[in-house]
Design an enzyme around this catalytic site. Structure first.
Site, PDB file in Angstrom:
ATOM      1  CB  SER A 147       2.491  -1.306   3.346  1.00 18.36           C
ATOM      2  OG  SER A 147       3.050  -0.395   2.083  1.00 18.36           O
ATOM      3  CG  ASP A 223       8.784   3.563   5.127  1.00 22.26           C
ATOM      4  OD1 ASP A 223       9.067   3.311   3.768  1.00 22.26           O
ATOM      5  OD2 ASP A 223       7.887   2.745   5.790  1.00 22.26           O
ATOM      6  CG  HIS A 256       7.918  -0.018   3.896  1.00 20.24           C
ATOM      7  ND1 HIS A 256       6.909   0.832   4.492  1.00 20.24           N
ATOM      8  CD2 HIS A 256       7.006  -0.901   3.024  1.00 20.24           C
ATOM      9  CE1 HIS A 256       5.647   0.567   3.632  1.00 20.24           C
ATOM     10  NE2 HIS A 256       5.813  -0.350   2.804  1.00 20.24           N
TER      11      HIS A 256
END
Length: 279
Positions: A147, A223, A256
């Site tokens: 991320s 996600d 995620h």
């Protein structure tokens, strides 16, 4: 440098240290996994950069990287994501800025410029520190992350190809200069002149001529941040225009979380090992 914890794992050692950082002007904490092979020879080094709201502890607890690192004889360092502590400017109610959200950049705006120097810390200070204390082959380094950390890994890799022989990412923020959860942070850290943001945007660094030999990216199709924040198709377009080989995997049904990251962690470490150990 103060040893906070040490535990044997897969024949090696998982440790956590704290030290006084000149770059960040505060104490900083990092985790390091040292494989058993380090007893016989210097080992390659793989940096893992974590995402928003995280510290080194998230990947240590949930990343499931030690078995693959031990099998491939690679040390893995997991730095913190930002400076922390009394006297460090923060916005406690804003999870996208301040503590846990350093974005791996060197801030230029007050009051953040003194402490938020994560690029210098990751690129210069911490490598110099660990090279003095551990038997690491500093000529064989790779970098990856998740991320915000995926964003940091790719930007650091693009700007320092002589340092990092391999770069990969899980669900990276591909174009932080236009993503809703990163634009405000870039402005607070770097000011309102968006030209200064280009140094911390993967797609714009590529447009400005920075290159990687190749790049591996994994992204979950489920996600929740995919459409608004991550947008890997922008990175795909940038890499295609620059003839950078990009291996992009859209993983059906994955989100995620570290359930996603840990699922593909061993594949990423094996990919780096091909470039750091067997090359």
């Amino acid at each position: 440098m103060e040893l906070l914890s040490s535990s044997k794992a897969f024949g090696g050692s998982q440790r956590v240290y704290r030290h006084d950082s000149a770059a960040c002007a505060c104490p900083m904490t990092f985790a390091i996994f040292l494989p058993q092979q380090i007893e016989d020879r210097p080992v390659p080094l793989l940096w893992y950069l974590s995402g928003l709201t995280c510290s080194h502890q998230n990947v240590v607890d949930k990343g499931e990287y030690r078995a693959a690192a031990a099998a491939n004889g690679i040390a893995i360092i997991c730095p913190d994501t930002s400076p922390r502590g009394e006297g460090v400017p923060d916005e406690p109610d804003n999870w996208q800025f301040g503590s846990g959200a350093g974005f791996y950049l060197d801030a230029t705006q007050e009051p953040y410029a003194k402490n938020y120097r994560m690029e210098s810390y990751i690129r210069d200070e911490l490598p110099d520190l660990v090279s003095q204390h551990f038997s690491l082959d500093m000529g064989r380094q790779g970098i990856f992350g998740h991320s915000m950390g995926g964003h940091g890994a790719i930007t650091l890799g693009l700007k320092n190809p002589q340092r990092y022989s391999s770069v990969s990412a899980f669900a990276p923020i591909s174009q932080p200069s236009t993503a809703g959860w990163s634009r405000p942070a870039l402005e607070k850290y770097l000011g309102s002149d968006e030209a200064a943001w280009r140094a911390y945007d993967s797609t714009l660094l590529i447009a400005d001529g920075h290159r990687l030999p190749d790049l591996l990216v994994d992204q979950g199709s489920a996600d929740g941040f995919l459409q608004e924040g991550l947008r890997p198709w922008l990175l795909e377009v940038a890499c295609a225009a620059a003839d950078i080989p990009l291996e992009l995997h859209m993983r059906d049904g994955y989100d995620h979380s570290y359930n996603f990251v840990s699922t593909f962690m061993a594949q990423h470490i094996a990919w780096h090992a091909q470039r750091l150990v067997t090359a």
